[in-house]
Design a protein around this motif. Structure first.
Motif, PDB file in Angstrom:
ATOM      1  N   GLN A   4      -7.738  15.603 -13.828  1.00 32.20           N
ATOM      2  CA  GLN A   4      -6.500  15.221 -14.516  1.00 32.20           C
ATOM      3  C   GLN A   4      -6.224  13.725 -14.368  1.00 32.20           C
ATOM      4  O   GLN A   4      -5.689  13.096 -15.291  1.00 32.20           O
ATOM      5  N   GLU A   5      -6.620  13.150 -13.240  1.00 34.96           N
ATOM      6  CA  GLU A   5      -6.378  11.711 -13.044  1.00 34.96           C
ATOM      7  C   GLU A   5      -7.263  10.832 -13.925  1.00 34.96           C
ATOM      8  O   GLU A   5      -7.075   9.618 -13.971  1.00 34.96           O
ATOM      9  N   ASP A   6      -8.221  11.444 -14.626  1.00 34.17           N
ATOM     10  CA  ASP A   6      -9.044  10.671 -15.562  1.00 34.17           C
ATOM     11  C   ASP A   6      -8.300  10.438 -16.883  1.00 34.17           C
ATOM     12  O   ASP A   6      -8.757   9.658 -17.723  1.00 34.17           O
ATOM     13  N   SER A   7      -7.186  11.112 -17.074  1.00 29.28           N
ATOM     14  CA  SER A   7      -6.402  10.938 -18.307  1.00 29.28           C
ATOM     15  C   SER A   7      -5.951   9.487 -18.420  1.00 29.28           C
ATOM     16  O   SER A   7      -5.307   8.958 -17.509  1.00 29.28           O
ATOM     17  N   ALA A   8      -6.288   8.870 -19.531  1.00 24.88           N
ATOM     18  CA  ALA A   8      -5.997   7.445 -19.735  1.00 24.88           C
ATOM     19  C   ALA A   8      -6.498   7.061 -21.117  1.00 24.88           C
ATOM     20  O   ALA A   8      -7.098   7.865 -21.824  1.00 24.88           O
ATOM     21  N   VAL A   9      -6.246   5.810 -21.487  1.00 24.55           N
ATOM     22  CA  VAL A   9      -6.869   5.247 -22.682  1.00 24.55           C
ATOM     23  C   VAL A   9      -8.090   4.452 -22.220  1.00 24.55           C
ATOM     24  O   VAL A   9      -7.995   3.614 -21.313  1.00 24.55           O
ATOM     25  N   TYR A  10      -9.216   4.739 -22.826  1.00 24.06           N
ATOM     26  CA  TYR A  10     -10.458   4.046 -22.485  1.00 24.06           C
ATOM     27  C   TYR A  10     -10.740   3.036 -23.596  1.00 24.06           C
ATOM     28  O   TYR A  10     -10.894   3.391 -24.764  1.00 24.06           O
ATOM     29  N   LEU A  11     -10.788   1.777 -23.197  1.00 29.66           N
ATOM     30  CA  LEU A  11     -10.946   0.680 -24.142  1.00 29.66           C
ATOM     31  C   LEU A  11     -12.325   0.060 -24.009  1.00 29.66           C
ATOM     32  O   LEU A  11     -12.819  -0.145 -22.896  1.00 29.66           O
ATOM     33  N   CYS A  12     -12.913  -0.234 -25.137  1.00 30.76           N
ATOM     34  CA  CYS A  12     -14.191  -0.936 -25.184  1.00 30.76           C
ATOM     35  C   CYS A  12     -13.952  -2.306 -25.802  1.00 30.76           C
ATOM     36  O   CYS A  12     -13.107  -2.464 -26.692  1.00 30.76           O
ATOM     37  N   ALA A  13     -14.667  -3.289 -25.325  1.00 35.96           N
ATOM     38  CA  ALA A  13     -14.566  -4.638 -25.885  1.00 35.96           C
ATOM     39  C   ALA A  13     -15.958  -5.248 -25.951  1.00 35.96           C
ATOM     40  O   ALA A  13     -16.847  -4.876 -25.180  1.00 35.96           O
TER      41      ALA A  13
END
Lengths: 111, 114
Positions: free
Chosen positions: B84-93
């Motif tokens: 559950q702690e992996d819930s997040a927005v994953y951004l690539c640049a």
């Protein structure tokens, strides 16, 4: 850590007013960059200022850099509701593999 | 030209399942980054690819996280046995040269682990 830290954490103003955000960092930098993020999605690059520059303008944005104080400020003049977003500073150090981002300032511009 | 794209834009998964997130960088950019952003927080660096060099994995939070970049272009971030702690927005640049260069971000993948 050379992480930038923005101040204030949150800022609420009326349309037409100016907004000033500050960024402090800890080590010598090559450049400092400001980014904007709308609604928690991708960041958009706004402006880059090099360590040998003191001030830079882009449209309604004005960025200053004081390397002696290890600080930068972002001024948005004549703000608009569309400027509502989070603003992040990021420091770039020669030899480091990536930029280091601060936690951001949340700007709310009310009509 | 086309910017950085990411897929999916949203992913909901159950705890314990594996997920794969994809990033298509700007053509010609040699550097690719993955970040994680939890709600209301700043960006947490995860991993950096530069050309054919070994990736900088120093930001990966655990061995459940891994990433690949095939052919110097597309990258996949894999999270195994999601929590559950992996819930997040994953951004690539991506950036042209890496290091001190300007980064161009994708729209992110919002991951929710139930």
């Amino acid at each position: 850590s050379q992480q930038g830290e923005e101040d204030p954490q949150a800022l609420s103003i009326q349309e037409g007013e100016n907004a000033t955000m500050n960024c402090s960092y800890k080590t010598s930098i090559n450049n400092l960059q400001w980014y904007r993020q709308n609604s928690g999605r991708g960041l958009v690059h706004l402006i880059l200022i090099r360590s040998n520059e003191r001030e830079k303008h882009s449209g309604r944005l004005r960025v200053t850099l004081d390397t002696s104080k290890k600080s930068s400020s972002l001024l948005i003049t004549a703000s608009r509701a569309a400027d509502t977003a989070s603003y992040f500073c990021a420091t770039a150090v020669q030899g480091y593999s990536t930029l280091t981002f601060g936690k951001g300032t949340m700007l709310l511009v009310s009509p | 030209g086309a910017g950085v794209s990411q897929s999916p834009s949203n992913k909901v998964t159950e705890k314990g399942k594996d997920v794969e997130l994809r990033c298509d960088p700007i053509s010609g950019h040699t550097a690719l980054y993955w970040y994680r952003q939890s709600l209301g927080q700043g960006l947490e660096f995860l991993i950096y690819f530069q050309g054919n060099s070994a990736p900088d994995k120093s930001g990966l939070p655990s061995d459940r996280f891994s990433a690949e970049r095939t052919g110097g272009s597309v990258s996949t971030l894999t999270i195994q046995r999601t929590q559950q702690e992996d819930s997040a927005v994953y951004l690539c640049a991506s950036s042209q040269a890496g290091g001190i260069d300007t980064q161009y971000f994708g729209p992110g993948t919002r991951l929710t682990v139930l």
